[in-house]
Design a protein around this motif. Structure first.
Motif: not given
Length: 192
Positions: A3-5, A23-36
């Protein structure tokens, strides 16, 4: 591919909110109706810290949203909307909010956390005792419920684990009982 790549490829290895490349990282957005990928963005540590801890908020840092709010990535638009809502008392964010266009599904996702909204207007899901219910909570039924279309009765005392909230109706939650995904009225449950 990780996912990072994939997010690095999509963003050009820069923060999707402020365009820094450190200093980059993956942020999963709260309450997302989507996946991936559609549920995540690539952000820097400065943006992440200020999103997660409002006491560290630097309004001038977020002037970058003037550019990123025009992104074609729905998750970036959602986070721009949420941050502009948090900052709208500053004055300038309200002008950007007035220009920002989101389709109906994206605006529902963006407003799901209630960022920047008046506390009295937020939809709050309360159980039969007035306890605040949140996504992932476990509840117990306090009444036998006939489940329409499934031909069974959910018995009083049945545990419903890992509930989800119906965002536009404070009286409804969703959960699984006997393998069936059903909508339950909050007045018939007790938080456990």
């Amino acid at each position: 591919m990780s996912k990072l790549k994939e997010l690095q490829d999509r963003s050009g290895t820069v923060c999707e909110l402020c365009n820094t490349n450190e200093n980059l990282s993956v942020y999963d957005i709260p309450e997302s109706p989507n996946v991936g990928l559609d549920s995540s963005i690539l952000i820097c540590s400065t943006c992440k810290e200020q999103i997660e801890d409002t006491s560290t908020m630097d309004p001038n840092h977020w002037r970058c949203l003037n550019d990123s709010m025009w992104s074609q990535v729905p998750g970036v638009k959602v986070m721009a909307y949420r941050m502009l809502n948090r900052l709208k008392s500053e004055g300038w964010p309200q002008d950007l909010l007035d220009m920002l266009y989101l389709d109906d599904d994206t605006i529902a996702w963006a407003g799901a956390t209630g960022d920047g909204e008046d506390e009295s207007s937020l939809i709050k899901h309360l159980d039969s005792n007035g306890a605040l219910l949140q996504v992932g909570d476990n509840v117990v039924l306090i009444k036998d419920l006939n489940v329409k279309g499934a031909n069974f009765t959910a018995k009083r005392g049945t545990a419903v684990r890992n509930i989800s909230l119906v965002h536009d109706n404070a009286e409804h939650i969703e959960g699984k009982i006997s393998g069936q995904h059903i909508v339950i009225l909050t007045k018939f449950v007790k938080k456990s």
